[in-house]
Each structure stands twice: as C-alpha cells, then as structure tokens.
Design a protein around this motif. Structure first.
Motif, mmCIF file in Angstrom:
data_model
loop_
_atom_site.group_PDB
_atom_site.id
_atom_site.type_symbol
_atom_site.label_atom_id
_atom_site.label_comp_id
_atom_site.label_asym_id
_atom_site.label_seq_id
_atom_site.Cartn_x
_atom_site.Cartn_y
_atom_site.Cartn_z
ATOM 1 N N SER A 151 0.836 -1.209 0.000
ATOM 2 C CA SER A 151 0.000 0.000 0.000
ATOM 3 C C SER A 151 0.867 1.252 0.000
ATOM 4 O O SER A 151 0.560 2.230 -0.682
ATOM 5 N N LEU A 152 1.948 1.211 0.757
ATOM 6 C CA LEU A 152 2.871 2.353 0.782
ATOM 7 C C LEU A 152 3.491 2.595 -0.592
ATOM 8 O O LEU A 152 3.622 3.743 -1.033
ATOM 9 N N GLY A 157 3.631 5.735 -5.737
ATOM 10 C CA GLY A 157 3.416 5.749 -7.187
ATOM 11 C C GLY A 157 2.382 6.776 -7.605
ATOM 12 O O GLY A 157 2.559 7.491 -8.595
ATOM 13 N N VAL A 158 1.292 6.865 -6.852
ATOM 14 C CA VAL A 158 0.229 7.814 -7.182
ATOM 15 C C VAL A 158 0.764 9.247 -7.091
ATOM 16 O O VAL A 158 0.530 10.070 -7.975
ATOM 17 N N ARG A 162 1.522 11.006 -10.476
ATOM 18 C CA ARG A 162 0.409 11.965 -10.497
ATOM 19 C C ARG A 162 -0.700 11.552 -11.466
ATOM 20 O O ARG A 162 -1.181 12.355 -12.255
ATOM 21 N N GLU A 163 -1.052 10.291 -11.383
ATOM 22 C CA GLU A 163 -2.150 9.789 -12.209
ATOM 23 C C GLU A 163 -3.201 9.180 -11.303
ATOM 24 O O GLU A 163 -2.939 8.215 -10.608
ATOM 25 N N VAL A 164 -4.376 9.743 -11.321
ATOM 26 C CA VAL A 164 -5.444 9.258 -10.454
ATOM 27 C C VAL A 164 -5.822 7.825 -10.799
ATOM 28 O O VAL A 164 -6.161 7.036 -9.921
ATOM 29 N N ARG A 165 -5.698 7.453 -12.072
ATOM 30 C CA ARG A 165 -6.093 6.095 -12.451
ATOM 31 C C ARG A 165 -5.220 5.040 -11.801
ATOM 32 O O ARG A 165 -5.571 3.870 -11.757
ATOM 33 N N LEU A 166 -4.069 5.465 -11.256
ATOM 34 C CA LEU A 166 -3.233 4.519 -10.538
ATOM 35 C C LEU A 166 -3.897 4.037 -9.248
ATOM 36 O O LEU A 166 -3.421 3.097 -8.631
ATOM 37 N N TYR A 168 -6.385 2.409 -9.271
ATOM 38 C CA TYR A 168 -6.710 1.015 -9.602
ATOM 39 C C TYR A 168 -5.603 0.093 -9.094
ATOM 40 O O TYR A 168 -5.848 -1.071 -8.799
ATOM 41 N N SER A 169 -4.405 0.631 -9.001
ATOM 42 C CA SER A 169 -3.296 -0.162 -8.483
ATOM 43 C C SER A 169 -3.553 -0.585 -7.035
ATOM 44 O O SER A 169 -3.083 -1.625 -6.597
#
Length: 193
Positions: A151-152, A157-158, A162-166, A168-169
């Motif tokens: 989670s960290l 990564g987010v 700087r991609e909100v779609r991450l 989903y990760s």
C-alpha cells in the motif's frame, strides 16, 4: 529442493502472466519492488527485471544477516521470477482488456503466484522478503504484512506519477494481499510435486 524449484517456477509464471499480461498493458503498478521497477520503467524507461534486481541488493544484504534460509530461498525466488517475467514480456502486446478486468485478473493471478511462494518461505524478492521477515518478527500473517508494505508503494506511485487512475493499483495490491493471505493462511493445501 525440487518441490521449491517447481513451486517457484509455477508461481513465477503466474506472476509473469499477471504483470505482463494485465498490469503493464494498462500502465498500472503492482506493489513491492516490482511496482517500484514499473515506476522506474514508466518514468525513465529502465528495464523492469534489471531495475528489480538492482533494487533488491540492499534487502538481500539485510536478509543474509537476519536469516540465511530466507536469503537462500529469496535468491532462488528472485532469480527464477526475474527470468520468467522477462521471458513473458511478449504478453504485453497480446492481452488487452478493460482496466477493471485487467486489474482484477492481474491482481488475483499475481496474488496466487506470490501466495504459493510465500507458503514455502520463498520470496520473489524485495518487499515480499521484507514481509516474510516482518511476519516472523511481529507474528502476523505474511499476506497482511505484504498488503501494508505494498500500500505504501502504491501511494508513492500515485504521488510520483500523479495519475489518479493509478488508484486502480490499490485494487491490485488489495487483491494480491487478500489472495496471498488466504493461500498462506490455509494450512492444509497440498501441492504434490
């Protein structure tokens, strides 16, 4: 030893399918040092397997001082999984699913592979090796330790990419963590190899 090698190969194939077939084509990241390696690939074009091996060196040095068995099993895991994941790179161009399906299939397949390796106290490297050590130190399920550490990585990564779609990760690592927790928590699964 044959059992450990067989499980490591099977688990690495599952991880390679999950990473190359479902995660990379939609430019997401999974947790652990594979996730960090993917971030380096997306940002700087580094080869994923080589970045993964380089990132693991300090962790393996710590593991060699802490627990020799984890160190040896980790070397087995990282060597086989790095080779197999690199060999399965062509899957990146074959499978193209919508992001939600890729996330679900990728997270579950990776979680099964990681779970079976961790059941045998084999680490595919990096954060998984730290999760094994933390689970031993703090007497918690290794899948739960993996979920916390992963989670960290995703949060880093987010903020880095700087991609909100991450986000989903996060679903990917939740699926990996839950699947690995279930597999490592069930005491009576027998693999005959």
């Amino acid at each position: 030893m044959l059992r450990k090698v067989s499980i490591t190969i099977l688990s690495s194939i599952l991880m390679g399918i999950g990473i190359n077939g479902f995660i990379i084509p939609i430019h997401l990241i999974n947790g652990g040092l594979w996730g960090v390696s993917l971030i380096l690939n997306y940002l700087l074009g580094y080869h994923i397997a080589i970045a993964f091996i380089c990132l693991n060196v300090p962790i393996y040095l710590v593991a060699s001082m802490y627990d020799k068995t984890y160190f040896v099993n980790g070397l087995l895991g990282i060597t086989i999984s790095s080779i197999i994941i690199a060999l399965l790179t062509p899957l990146q161009f074959i499978i193209h699913l919508p992001i939600l399906y890729s996330t679900i299939f990728g997270g579950t397949v990776i979680g099964i592979g990681v779970g079976f390796m961790l059941r045998e106290h084999i680490s595919p490297g990096g954060i998984d090796l730290l999760a094994l050590i933390f689970s031993k130190l703090f007497s918690i399920n290794v899948g739960l330790a993996l979920l916390i550490l992963d989670s960290l990585i995703i949060l880093i990564g987010v903020f880095t990419l700087r991609e909100v779609r991450l986000l989903y990760s996060m679903l990917i690592i939740i699926l990996v963590g839950i699947t690995a927790t279930v597999i490592t928590g069930i005491k009576h699964i027998k693999l005959y190899m």
